[in-house]
Design a protein around this motif. Structure first.
Motif, PDB file in Angstrom:
ATOM      1  N   ALA A 289       0.819  -1.212   0.000  1.00  0.00           N
ATOM      2  CA  ALA A 289       0.000   0.000   0.000  1.00  0.00           C
ATOM      3  C   ALA A 289       0.851   1.260   0.000  1.00  0.00           C
ATOM      4  N   ASP A 290       1.980   1.241   0.714  1.00  0.00           N
ATOM      5  CA  ASP A 290       2.786   2.451   0.891  1.00  0.00           C
ATOM      6  C   ASP A 290       3.354   2.965  -0.424  1.00  0.00           C
ATOM      7  N   SER A 291       3.832   2.060  -1.269  1.00  0.00           N
ATOM      8  CA  SER A 291       4.406   2.492  -2.544  1.00  0.00           C
ATOM      9  C   SER A 291       3.362   3.184  -3.406  1.00  0.00           C
ATOM     10  N   TYR A 292       2.155   2.653  -3.400  1.00  0.00           N
ATOM     11  CA  TYR A 292       1.107   3.258  -4.225  1.00  0.00           C
ATOM     12  C   TYR A 292       0.550   4.520  -3.596  1.00  0.00           C
ATOM     13  N   ARG A 293       0.637   4.628  -2.282  1.00  0.00           N
ATOM     14  CA  ARG A 293       0.290   5.892  -1.639  1.00  0.00           C
ATOM     15  C   ARG A 293       1.286   6.969  -2.070  1.00  0.00           C
ATOM     16  N   TYR A 294       2.578   6.609  -2.137  1.00  0.00           N
ATOM     17  CA  TYR A 294       3.575   7.574  -2.613  1.00  0.00           C
ATOM     18  C   TYR A 294       3.286   7.991  -4.053  1.00  0.00           C
TER      19      TYR A 294
END
Length: 243
Positions: A194-199
């Motif tokens: 999730a974090d990479s796509y939030r970035y």
């Protein structure tokens, strides 16, 4: 370049961004195209088709596709008979692209690990420079644009496909809600990240709007610059010429 730059909604030391962006794309490389389909409903394919039609690649031309690791743009460019060099700073993305090319029986593409800000290609070498959904992840965007100008021949053309800010009333709010709430969930479901796509979503919000980015392209030395908004500017095709 300032001492701090954006990494999504964070401001971080400029010296850290390349490595942190590299980590994002290493994490998502194997599922990158699947996630593009999920996030855009497959529309990214239509955007890329349109983008390559605007480039108008021709047989015998030398084209540099920067940040093109997975090969999506290069495969389309090569259909014209152009000689395409695929450059990407991330070896994991290049590995995905080379595997895809092998599966399609495509050869003739040149694959090289390269930093858009400091290219090793000679001056005035390419007829066209393309970059799709990559420029916003560069640490020093003006430096990358200057390098694009340097490696192009006189009469060479620059084309950039990138997310921007839609101007359609109502649509902006719907897209903002979707991207911030749903895309990280899709990233977790399909890529366990999730974090990479939030970035990636946050990086879109921090990217200059269409007039500001066009001004940066002009400042790098390009003339006859043009912006073609898609979906009201959610995505835009930027172009310019070197004379």
């Amino acid at each position: 370049m300032s001492e701090t730059v954006s990494f999504g909604y964070e401001d971080i030391p400029a010296t850290e961004k390349t490595a942190r962006v590299g980590g994002v794309f290493t994490n998502v490389a194997s599922r990158y195209d699947l996630m593009n389909d999920a996030m855009s409903g497959g529309m990214h394919r239509l955007w890329k088709d349109r983008f390559v039609r605007r480039v108008k690649p021709r047989a015998g031309e030398q084209i540099l596709d920067m940040a093109g690791g997975t090969g999506d743009i290069a495969f389309r460019l090569q259909e014209s008979g152009a000689s395409v060099t695929v450059a990407d700073i991330n070896p994991a993305m290049l590995e995905v692209g080379m595997k895809r090319a092998q599966e399609r029986g495509l050869d003739g593409l040149v694959w090289t690990e390269a930093n858009a800000e400091v290219l090793t290609f000679p001056d005035r070498f390419f007829d066209a420079y393309t970059i799709a959904f990559g420029i916003r992840n560069v640490t020093d965007i003006p430096a990358a644009l200057r390098e694009a100008h340097r490696v192009l021949r006189r009469g060479g053309r620059f084309f950039c496909l990138e997310f921007s800010t839609t101007t359609w009333p109502g649509f902006k709010e719907v897209y903002d809600a979707y991207s911030h709430k749903m895309v990280p969930k899709l990233g977790q479901l399909l890529a366990q990240d999730a974090d990479s796509y939030r970035y990636l979503i946050e990086s879109i919000r921090r990217f200059p709007d269409m007039p500001a980015f066009e001004a940066m392209i002009r400042d790098a030395g390009f003339v006859q610059t043009k912006v073609e908004p898609l979906l009201g500017g959610l995505v835009a095709i930027h172009s310019g010429w070197k004379i």
